[in-house]
Design a protein around this motif. Sequence first.
Motif, mmCIF file in Angstrom:
data_model
loop_
_atom_site.group_PDB
_atom_site.id
_atom_site.type_symbol
_atom_site.label_atom_id
_atom_site.label_comp_id
_atom_site.label_asym_id
_atom_site.label_seq_id
_atom_site.Cartn_x
_atom_site.Cartn_y
_atom_site.Cartn_z
ATOM 1 N N SER A 121 0.851 -1.185 0.000
ATOM 2 C CA SER A 121 0.000 0.000 0.000
ATOM 3 C C SER A 121 0.889 1.238 0.000
ATOM 4 O O SER A 121 2.097 1.166 0.195
ATOM 5 C CB SER A 121 -0.920 0.015 1.232
ATOM 6 O OG SER A 121 -0.158 0.035 2.418
ATOM 7 N N GLY A 122 0.270 2.391 -0.213
ATOM 8 C CA GLY A 122 1.013 3.641 -0.166
ATOM 9 C C GLY A 122 1.892 3.837 -1.386
ATOM 10 O O GLY A 122 1.713 3.227 -2.427
ATOM 11 N N THR A 123 2.895 4.696 -1.247
ATOM 12 C CA THR A 123 3.729 5.048 -2.394
ATOM 13 C C THR A 123 4.529 3.867 -2.900
ATOM 14 O O THR A 123 4.975 3.860 -4.037
ATOM 15 C CB THR A 123 4.696 6.180 -2.013
ATOM 16 O OG1 THR A 123 5.470 5.754 -0.880
ATOM 17 C CG2 THR A 123 3.939 7.442 -1.663
ATOM 18 N N GLY A 124 4.741 2.856 -2.041
ATOM 19 C CA GLY A 124 5.494 1.688 -2.476
ATOM 20 C C GLY A 124 4.635 0.639 -3.135
ATOM 21 O O GLY A 124 5.125 -0.428 -3.484
ATOM 22 N N GLY A 125 3.346 0.904 -3.313
ATOM 23 C CA GLY A 125 2.456 -0.081 -3.900
ATOM 24 C C GLY A 125 2.661 -0.227 -5.394
ATOM 25 O O GLY A 125 3.455 0.473 -6.024
ATOM 26 N N GLN A 126 1.907 -1.133 -5.965
ATOM 27 C CA GLN A 126 2.085 -1.463 -7.374
ATOM 28 C C GLN A 126 1.333 -0.484 -8.272
ATOM 29 O O GLN A 126 0.265 0.007 -7.928
ATOM 30 C CB GLN A 126 1.583 -2.883 -7.627
ATOM 31 C CG GLN A 126 2.024 -3.459 -8.958
ATOM 32 C CD GLN A 126 1.775 -4.946 -9.016
ATOM 33 O OE1 GLN A 126 0.688 -5.405 -8.730
ATOM 34 N NE2 GLN A 126 2.782 -5.705 -9.383
ATOM 35 N N ASP A 127 1.923 -0.224 -9.443
ATOM 36 C CA ASP A 127 1.232 0.642 -10.393
ATOM 37 C C ASP A 127 0.248 -0.188 -11.208
ATOM 38 O O ASP A 127 0.339 -1.411 -11.297
ATOM 39 C CB ASP A 127 2.235 1.346 -11.308
ATOM 40 C CG ASP A 127 2.964 0.365 -12.210
ATOM 41 O OD1 ASP A 127 2.476 0.106 -13.320
ATOM 42 O OD2 ASP A 127 4.015 -0.161 -11.779
ATOM 43 N N LEU A 128 -0.684 0.492 -11.822
ATOM 44 C CA LEU A 128 -1.792 -0.173 -12.504
ATOM 45 C C LEU A 128 -1.333 -0.914 -13.756
ATOM 46 O O LEU A 128 -1.825 -2.003 -14.054
ATOM 47 C CB LEU A 128 -2.851 0.867 -12.866
ATOM 48 C CG LEU A 128 -4.268 0.358 -13.122
ATOM 49 C CD1 LEU A 128 -4.779 -0.429 -11.937
ATOM 50 C CD2 LEU A 128 -5.194 1.530 -13.414
ATOM 51 N N LEU A 361 -2.249 -1.597 -4.380
ATOM 52 C CA LEU A 361 -1.913 -0.566 -5.356
ATOM 53 C C LEU A 361 -1.416 0.701 -4.675
ATOM 54 O O LEU A 361 -1.772 1.005 -3.536
ATOM 55 C CB LEU A 361 -3.135 -0.237 -6.213
ATOM 56 C CG LEU A 361 -3.708 -1.372 -7.062
ATOM 57 C CD1 LEU A 361 -4.870 -0.865 -7.896
ATOM 58 C CD2 LEU A 361 -2.642 -1.982 -7.951
ATOM 59 N N SER A 362 -0.609 1.438 -5.386
ATOM 60 C CA SER A 362 -0.140 2.727 -4.883
ATOM 61 C C SER A 362 -1.303 3.711 -4.852
ATOM 62 O O SER A 362 -2.343 3.510 -5.496
ATOM 63 C CB SER A 362 0.962 3.269 -5.789
ATOM 64 O OG SER A 362 0.441 3.545 -7.081
ATOM 65 N N ALA A 363 -1.111 4.798 -4.109
ATOM 66 C CA ALA A 363 -2.150 5.826 -4.040
ATOM 67 C C ALA A 363 -2.435 6.404 -5.422
ATOM 68 O O ALA A 363 -3.592 6.676 -5.773
ATOM 69 C CB ALA A 363 -1.724 6.928 -3.069
ATOM 70 N N SER A 364 -1.394 6.576 -6.222
ATOM 71 C CA SER A 364 -1.600 7.138 -7.563
ATOM 72 C C SER A 364 -2.388 6.171 -8.444
ATOM 73 O O SER A 364 -3.221 6.596 -9.259
ATOM 74 C CB SER A 364 -0.257 7.475 -8.212
ATOM 75 O OG SER A 364 0.556 6.315 -8.322
#
Length: 495
Positions: A121-128, A361-364
């Motif tokens: 989770s967070g900024t270290g999460g996976q991108d879509l 997933l990341s926040a973005s």
Amino acid sequence: MGKLSREKKQFSVALLGGSFDPPHNGHLHLIKSALDHPKVDEVWVLPAGNQPLKSLYDAAPLAYRLSMCSRVFGNMKGVRICLNDSLSVEPSYTAELLEELHAATSYRSADINYLRKKRDSGTGGQDLVTLKANLDSLVSDPEKHEITFLHTDKYLPQVKFPPLPTQFFWLCGSDVIYDLPRWHRVADLAKAVTFLVLARGGKPAEEDSRQAELLRRTYGFTIEWLNVEKISRCKSTALRRYYYTQHLDNELYSEQATVAAAELSVEGQTPELCLPSGLDRFIRDNAPYLEPNPMAGVSSETLKRIAMIERRYMTYMTEERLLHTYTVMYTALKLARIHQPDLTPDQVALAAFLHDCAKPLSASACRELMGKVPEDMLHVPQIWHGPAGAVLAKQLFDCADPTILNAIYWHSTLTFSDDPLTMLVFLADKIEPARTYDDLSPIRQATLSSLTEATILCLEAIKAKNRGAGRPIYPPTPQIIGYFIRNKKSKEETN
């Protein structure tokens, strides 16, 4: 991976298939006995994804069983965990598996992220983009004729593969030889492999020998016996029953635990005697054995669908997240049986199993899925995985049920609605048995009598915990608490 030519030198592998539910010292005993056999170079453990002689109800989910196998067998010299029998959700048959292994021309390693300790989770999460690209990475093309090994971080960056086998043995205990006539394509199986059998002591040696001779004369089986001095009689069934008795202090499961304790009749089947080091702690921490049939009432179609989603989760979820997802589902089904019998178990199971589908997933990435973040959620990114998950569940997991999508959307915060499915998933997410933070006992106790009361207690606890930790609170939370308090009073006045 390019083709590998078979070497002239003999390389023999003993195959140990099974559910491993849980793996125990009997399996270790069998493996060590096989490795002492002069003809065996390695043992490959093959956890079954879906055994034809068992239903999907009868075994713990693959995620739990692979996690346990990794802990027990992952560091053993001369032992590999082979996934060729694991990843399909269709029933698998030993005869077809052996044909696949005999035809193999190359190896691959399965990068199962749920066994790797990544942030989810967070900024270290996976991108879509990465998520979408990897979702189907575990499904091997059968035309590739590959042998697939499990590996985790300890094997990285490179997996060293053995030579391609020139001979296979099938490794089993003597109890299995009495079931062999029921196996699929038994005559072909007899021709395909030599059986290495360890006497388990359940029947007299003379009876085992007669059965082996009957199999030889009837089907053409070749059976060799492993010679050992000490016999291990550990049984997975008895160990599961033992763990059903370990939830006496959990308000939701104490009744079943009491019944299981009364039925525990197999002597000596305790973790101290039967489980490899460390596995007892894993089972207690992750609660795979809450009650005999936590998925009662769920249709076979939905069980299969959940198994397919699970395989996809393996490409991007951490172990902790995936196992949490299962205990949330079990708890939601338990609460539904108590309070909402009109809800279909299929709906409850899917809503709970999909609730955290966007959590890694990341926040973005969550923001990308949401499109526009609601104004009252702008400064609370830790809850974005709920709305993002509702989109992901529809786009990638083919969930079109608006009630389920609503439950996923609001499972972290709730809203001004007493929708029963949303409340079930919300509460199950907070009180599932593997949760250890704070004192959950009052909330768990409240769930036995009133979902509304439990919801109020849970929302208050979340608000207090976030404030204490200096984390932002979803702004409408106090008003949502007030909404449920008014509902509770209204119901009390009506009654």
